[in-house]
Design a protein around this motif. Structure first.
Motif, mmCIF file in Angstrom:
data_model
loop_
_atom_site.group_PDB
_atom_site.id
_atom_site.type_symbol
_atom_site.label_atom_id
_atom_site.label_comp_id
_atom_site.label_asym_id
_atom_site.label_seq_id
_atom_site.Cartn_x
_atom_site.Cartn_y
_atom_site.Cartn_z
ATOM 1 N N ASN A 80 0.465 -0.975 -0.044
ATOM 2 C CA ASN A 80 0.109 0.114 -0.001
ATOM 3 C C ASN A 80 0.978 1.420 0.378
ATOM 4 O O ASN A 80 0.521 2.279 -0.711
ATOM 5 C CB ASN A 80 -1.332 0.109 1.295
ATOM 6 C CG ASN A 80 -2.436 -0.807 1.335
ATOM 7 O OD1 ASN A 80 -2.799 -1.429 -0.053
ATOM 8 N ND2 ASN A 80 -3.197 -1.424 1.967
ATOM 9 N N TRP B 166 -11.294 -6.065 4.063
ATOM 10 C CA TRP B 166 -10.748 -5.591 5.146
ATOM 11 C C TRP B 166 -11.658 -6.494 6.154
ATOM 12 O O TRP B 166 -11.409 -7.864 6.540
ATOM 13 C CB TRP B 166 -9.986 -5.134 5.314
ATOM 14 C CG TRP B 166 -8.732 -4.416 4.921
ATOM 15 C CD1 TRP B 166 -8.393 -5.183 3.925
ATOM 16 C CD2 TRP B 166 -8.201 -3.808 5.119
ATOM 17 N NE1 TRP B 166 -7.261 -4.722 3.109
ATOM 18 C CE2 TRP B 166 -7.074 -3.224 3.968
ATOM 19 C CE3 TRP B 166 -7.988 -2.334 5.813
ATOM 20 C CZ2 TRP B 166 -6.182 -2.756 4.297
ATOM 21 C CZ3 TRP B 166 -7.000 -1.321 5.927
ATOM 22 C CH2 TRP B 166 -5.939 -1.798 5.252
ATOM 23 N N ALA C 245 -10.850 -8.182 9.840
ATOM 24 C CA ALA C 245 -10.720 -7.274 10.238
ATOM 25 C C ALA C 245 -11.556 -6.741 11.077
ATOM 26 O O ALA C 245 -12.725 -6.284 11.074
ATOM 27 C CB ALA C 245 -9.973 -5.949 8.919
ATOM 28 N N THR C 246 -11.123 -6.194 13.018
ATOM 29 C CA THR C 246 -11.758 -5.774 13.813
ATOM 30 C C THR C 246 -11.810 -3.875 13.024
ATOM 31 O O THR C 246 -10.774 -3.566 12.633
ATOM 32 C CB THR C 246 -11.633 -5.969 14.675
ATOM 33 O OG1 THR C 246 -9.501 -5.113 15.033
ATOM 34 C CG2 THR C 246 -11.576 -7.363 15.269
ATOM 35 N N LEU C 247 -12.453 -3.053 14.022
ATOM 36 C CA LEU C 247 -12.721 -1.867 13.658
ATOM 37 C C LEU C 247 -11.241 -0.780 14.020
ATOM 38 O O LEU C 247 -10.649 -1.125 13.470
ATOM 39 C CB LEU C 247 -13.220 -0.940 14.773
ATOM 40 C CG LEU C 247 -15.266 -2.105 14.357
ATOM 41 C CD1 LEU C 247 -16.156 -1.371 15.626
ATOM 42 C CD2 LEU C 247 -15.492 -1.154 12.804
ATOM 43 N N LEU C 248 -10.496 -1.936 15.033
ATOM 44 C CA LEU C 248 -9.207 -1.887 15.569
ATOM 45 C C LEU C 248 -8.358 -2.694 14.449
ATOM 46 O O LEU C 248 -6.990 -1.485 14.435
ATOM 47 C CB LEU C 248 -8.832 -2.496 16.707
ATOM 48 C CG LEU C 248 -7.567 -2.060 17.257
ATOM 49 C CD1 LEU C 248 -7.408 -0.626 18.479
ATOM 50 C CD2 LEU C 248 -7.610 -3.002 18.325
ATOM 51 N N ASP C 249 -8.443 -3.367 13.667
ATOM 52 C CA ASP C 249 -7.268 -3.783 12.674
ATOM 53 C C ASP C 249 -7.284 -2.908 11.733
ATOM 54 O O ASP C 249 -6.295 -2.339 11.607
ATOM 55 C CB ASP C 249 -7.373 -4.770 12.015
ATOM 56 C CG ASP C 249 -7.640 -6.413 13.257
ATOM 57 O OD1 ASP C 249 -6.659 -6.235 14.077
ATOM 58 O OD2 ASP C 249 -8.270 -7.047 12.582
ATOM 59 N N LEU D 222 -4.060 -0.058 11.135
ATOM 60 C CA LEU D 222 -3.539 -0.741 9.435
ATOM 61 C C LEU D 222 -2.981 0.710 8.810
ATOM 62 O O LEU D 222 -2.233 0.975 8.231
ATOM 63 C CB LEU D 222 -4.177 -1.337 8.709
ATOM 64 C CG LEU D 222 -4.529 -3.034 8.381
ATOM 65 C CD1 LEU D 222 -5.112 -3.633 8.286
ATOM 66 C CD2 LEU D 222 -2.864 -3.385 8.122
ATOM 67 N N ASP E 208 -17.360 -6.664 18.758
ATOM 68 C CA ASP E 208 -16.975 -6.045 17.176
ATOM 69 C C ASP E 208 -15.458 -7.490 16.415
ATOM 70 O O ASP E 208 -15.808 -7.727 15.875
ATOM 71 C CB ASP E 208 -16.616 -5.181 16.991
ATOM 72 C CG ASP E 208 -15.532 -4.965 15.406
ATOM 73 O OD1 ASP E 208 -16.415 -4.731 14.311
ATOM 74 O OD2 ASP E 208 -14.063 -4.454 16.270
ATOM 75 N N ALA F 294 -15.705 -9.620 13.713
ATOM 76 C CA ALA F 294 -15.193 -9.659 13.452
ATOM 77 C C ALA F 294 -14.603 -11.890 12.914
ATOM 78 O O ALA F 294 -13.719 -12.191 11.664
ATOM 79 C CB ALA F 294 -13.732 -8.771 13.837
ATOM 80 N N GLN G 228 -3.886 -5.104 -6.321
ATOM 81 C CA GLN G 228 -2.814 -4.251 -5.654
ATOM 82 C C GLN G 228 -1.855 -6.240 -4.934
ATOM 83 O O GLN G 228 -0.256 -5.608 -4.577
ATOM 84 C CB GLN G 228 -2.172 -3.554 -4.446
ATOM 85 C CG GLN G 228 -2.189 -4.257 -2.834
ATOM 86 C CD GLN G 228 -3.791 -3.781 -2.388
ATOM 87 O OE1 GLN G 228 -4.399 -3.811 -3.647
ATOM 88 N NE2 GLN G 228 -3.770 -3.326 -1.586
ATOM 89 N N LEU H 236 -4.911 -13.925 2.567
ATOM 90 C CA LEU H 236 -5.698 -12.554 2.894
ATOM 91 C C LEU H 236 -6.827 -12.784 4.696
ATOM 92 O O LEU H 236 -6.420 -11.997 6.139
ATOM 93 C CB LEU H 236 -6.545 -11.501 2.178
ATOM 94 C CG LEU H 236 -6.830 -10.479 2.401
ATOM 95 C CD1 LEU H 236 -5.691 -9.365 2.697
ATOM 96 C CD2 LEU H 236 -7.790 -9.654 1.829
ATOM 97 N N PHE I 134 -6.058 -11.305 9.565
ATOM 98 C CA PHE I 134 -6.446 -10.782 10.872
ATOM 99 C C PHE I 134 -6.685 -12.371 11.949
ATOM 100 O O PHE I 134 -7.806 -12.369 12.305
ATOM 101 C CB PHE I 134 -8.439 -10.017 9.950
ATOM 102 C CG PHE I 134 -7.283 -9.358 9.031
ATOM 103 C CD1 PHE I 134 -7.299 -8.355 9.460
ATOM 104 C CD2 PHE I 134 -8.073 -9.174 8.030
ATOM 105 C CE1 PHE I 134 -7.107 -6.595 8.736
ATOM 106 C CE2 PHE I 134 -7.284 -8.376 7.304
ATOM 107 C CZ PHE I 134 -6.808 -7.171 6.775
#
Lengths: 488, 228
Positions: free
Chosen positions: A4, A388, A393-397, A401, B79, B83, B102, B111, B115
């Motif tokens: 990125n 994500w 992915a969590t909100l924190l992740d 990021l 959350d 998740a 990308q 991916l 997580f």
């Protein structure tokens, strides 16, 4: 994250310019401030040492008992103050004197009025050693001068006599060594000593080592820039050429003031063994006992027991203000030199703060720039962020990021800023070297890139990058994956 | 837990902010899906199919009613917990694929492991390779998804969805962007997943051929269940 960063490198370069400029400015001025403090200010005015003298203005009606003398009683009171680590009295000669010598170095024999300051050798021992090492290198295999700065009159006394009394004012190296009168074997005084007669009328005396003397680097600067230029004399290349130079001092005679009674006039030989910023600027500094004995001999016990000033060493820098207040109660005030030091330190502090604030403003602007850039990136990458979230992915992740990319940007910006600041500092040193070459003892490098400076440069860049990315990171975390992923 | 349905939806109501829609997107929807079942959610555009899948997948939490996946009420999950469920228990396949350009194909499939708080990343490469093999794209692992055909992209998306072997696969118009033959191939993959892994499949579609492949149809119209 790396992909990125690479993908958005043009955005990041644009956003990072402010960080580079800001951290470079901060690091440059902090390093310059540190250099000014460590290499100039602390040498001239050590932060944990303050010099006091008797207060010249008397305060009446306040009930404060102001001592009229700076004597042993005052020193004892100072030693008892909290925070005081050491008390080092100074005494100046209180009689006229003149000196001559220096032909080997100057190319002619200098003749000057002599002012002598006496200080405790302990106060300058480490400084002398470091300064000598700086100009002459390691001590192995060369003459060591600094260790001679001590009272040597207490060493074994050997009686001697000169060929005649007039020999003591001449410059015949053999004649001034005289002849040892102890024992039957008539030899000259030991190597490195001379025959010090009891007064100018006498040819008898004792073998003595020359009085060890210090001079101020400032004196050399004045000589080079004023005297040598005006009188067309040879300029001295550096402080090291003065080491070992011998000269004679005649106590009791003056070019300006009435002379002492002739039987009280004494000739002493002296030798320069070091240079120090604590040395008297227009005069010669010797170990305190020499001045005390000379004042005792020419001015009596009363004068010999009163000191000109006193240097107080504190345990911590923070102790100085309280000690200044306490010393005032004892009737002492900061010497002009220490007052100058305090003012210089304050000016330096204010300048450092001003430039740090300028740097912070630049970094603040860059943070705003980063906010805009990251908001744009987050908007562009809504689909990616939604993916994500969809894959776990969590909100924190998501927030981390985005902040992680800001962290990388901050690190890169901070590191680049440090590199720029270092490059600028080398350029500044090169530009200043032409001017400073004429200033003896001036540092070759005006900057100190210490660990705290490096850490501050990088940490501020990282901090402002992260702060700038905080709102975009929150917005990224609020991305509604259901809406974005449904849009296709 | 094996006795509980994989998905239990009761009286689910979803309203968008005033003005977005004149009526609730989901209006008192109740659906129960058993484990291993292959259910097609059919209906016209705007009938609420996608909204229902998003709600079941926990992507859209702003709903009223009962919503349980694998016996766990989504409304009670924080959350992090939600998740984690999306990461390990639910796979998503979207009409628009949503691959990250990308990254390479293999990295796209890996991916979810990024997580996974179980520290699954070291084994992810092998598992991603297996997933790609299952959809017949082992030879495309190193290429970027921009070089793939639409059908291949969808197969990569399926591989990403099954990386962690989820019990529930939610697919939103997975054949919507594919030609007929490619679409059939994708459906075959789903059928194989259901048969071999016992994966529960819920596929939102308006295509008859997909619905025919499913074991059950739930028909939505104007946010209401009208059949199933």
């Amino acid at each position: 994250m790396r992909r990125n960063v690479v993908r958005s490198r043009s955005h990041f370069v644009f956003a990072g310019i402010g960080l580079v400029v800001g951290s470079a400015t901060l690091a440059f001025f902090l390093a310059l401030s540190g250099g000014a403090r460590e290499k100039i200010l602390n040498r001239l005015y050590p932060v944990n040492q303050v010099e006091f003298q008797i207060e010249t203005v008397r305060l009446f009606g306040l009930g404060i008992e102001v001592p009229s003398r700076l004597d042993e009683a005052t020193l004892a009171a100072l030693r008892g103050l909290p925070g005081v680590a050491g008390v080092y009295p100074k005494q100046r000669t209180k009689f006229p004197a003149r000196l001559w010598g220096g032909r080997d170095v100057l190319g002619y024999e200098a003749r000057l009025e002599a002012f002598l300051d006496g200080i405790d050798p302990v106060l300058v021992r480490d400084e002398l050693r470091a300064a000598e090492r700086e100009v002459l290198g390691a001590e192995e295999g060369r003459t060591v001068y600094w260790s001679a700065f001590r009272d040597r009159e207490g060493e074994r006394r050997i009686a001697c006599e000169l060929s005649n009394a007039a020999a003591q004012t001449g410059d015949d190296a053999v004649a001034i060594r005289g002849t040892v009168t102890d024992g039957a074997d008539r030899k000259p005084c030991p190597e490195g000593t001379y025959c010090a007669a009891t007064n100018v009328l006498s040819a008898r005396g004792f073998c003595e080592a020359p009085v060890p003397a210090l001079v101020s680097p400032f004196l050399l600067e004045v000589y080079n820039s004023v005297a040598a230029t005006a009188m067309g004399l040879r300029k001295l290349s550096g402080l090291e050429v003065m080491l070992g130079v011998q000269f004679a001092v005649l106590f009791g005679e003056s070019y300006f003031a009435p002379d002492e009674r002739v039987d009280r006039r004494v000739v002493k030989r002296a030798r320069i063994v070091g240079f120090s910023n604590k040395a008297m600027e227009f005069g010669v500094t010797v170990p305190l006992p020499y001045v005390e004995r000379a004042n005792l001999a020419l001015r009596g016990r009363e004068e010999a027991s009163e000191y000109t000033s006193v240097i107080v060493e504190t345990h911590r820098n923070e102790d100085v203000p309280a000690i200044v207040d306490d010393a005032r109660v004892l009737g002492l005030t900061l010497s002009p030199r220490s007052e100058e030091g305090r003012k210089a330190a304050n000016v330096l502090l204010v300048l450092t703060i001003v430039f740090a604030m300028v740097s912070v403003v630049i970094l603040g602007i860059s943070a705003i720039n980063i906010t805009h850039t990251f908001l744009m990136l987050v908007t562009e990458r809504r689909a990616e962020i939604a993916v994500w979230r969809a894959v776990g992915a969590t909100l924190l992740d998501v927030r981390l990021l985005v902040l992680g990319e800001a962290l990388v940007l901050g690190l890169a910006g901070g590191a680049s800023g440090l590199a720029v600041a270092y490059g600028l500092s080398r350029a500044a040193n090169a530009a200043a070297s032409g001017v400073l070459a004429h200033v003896p003892g001036s540092p070759s490098d005006l900057f100190v890139f210490s660990l705290p400076v490096i850490a501050a440069g990088v940490a501020c860049a990282v901090l402002f990058a992260v702060v700038g990315a905080w709102v975009p990171a929150s917005r990224a975390a609020r991305t509604d994956p259901a809406t974005v992923l449904s849009q296709g | 837990m094996s006795g509980t349905p994989m998905v239990r939806v009761e009286h689910l109501v979803k309203r968008y902010p005033a003005g977005a829609l004149p009526r609730p997107a989901l209006d008192d929807v109740s659906v129960t899906v058993a484990r291993g079942e292959f259910v097609a959610i059919v209906g016209r555009s705007g009938s609420g199919k996608t909204t229902l899948l998003n709600a079941i997948g926990g992507l859209d939490r702003d709903c009223a009613g009962v919503l349980e996946v694998d016996g766990r009420a989504l409304a009670r999950m924080g959350d992090r917990e939600l998740a984690r469920m999306r990461n390990r228990g639910i796979g998503f396949v979207f009409q628009a694929f949503h691959l990250l350009p990308q990254l390479t194909v293999l990295e796209n499939v890996m991916l979810p492991a990024s997580f996974d708080d179980r520290g699954a990343l070291p084994t992810a490469r092998g598992r991603a390779g297996d997933a790609l093999a299952r959809v017949g794209l082992s030879d495309k692992a190193a290429v970027p998804p921009t070089r793939l055909s639409a059908g291949e992209k969808q197969r990569v998306a399926i591989a990403r969805a099954i990386l962690n072997r989820p019990a529930l696969l939610l697919c939103d118009e997975p054949t919507g962007n594919l030609d007929a033959e490619t679409g059939r191939n994708v459906i075959d993959i789903f059928l194989e997943l259901a048969a071999k892994d016992g994966t529960t499949l819920m596929i939102a579609t308006h295509e008859g051929r997909v619905a025919e492949a499913a074991g059950r149809r739930v028909v939505l119209a104007a946010g209401k269940v009208v059949e199933g």
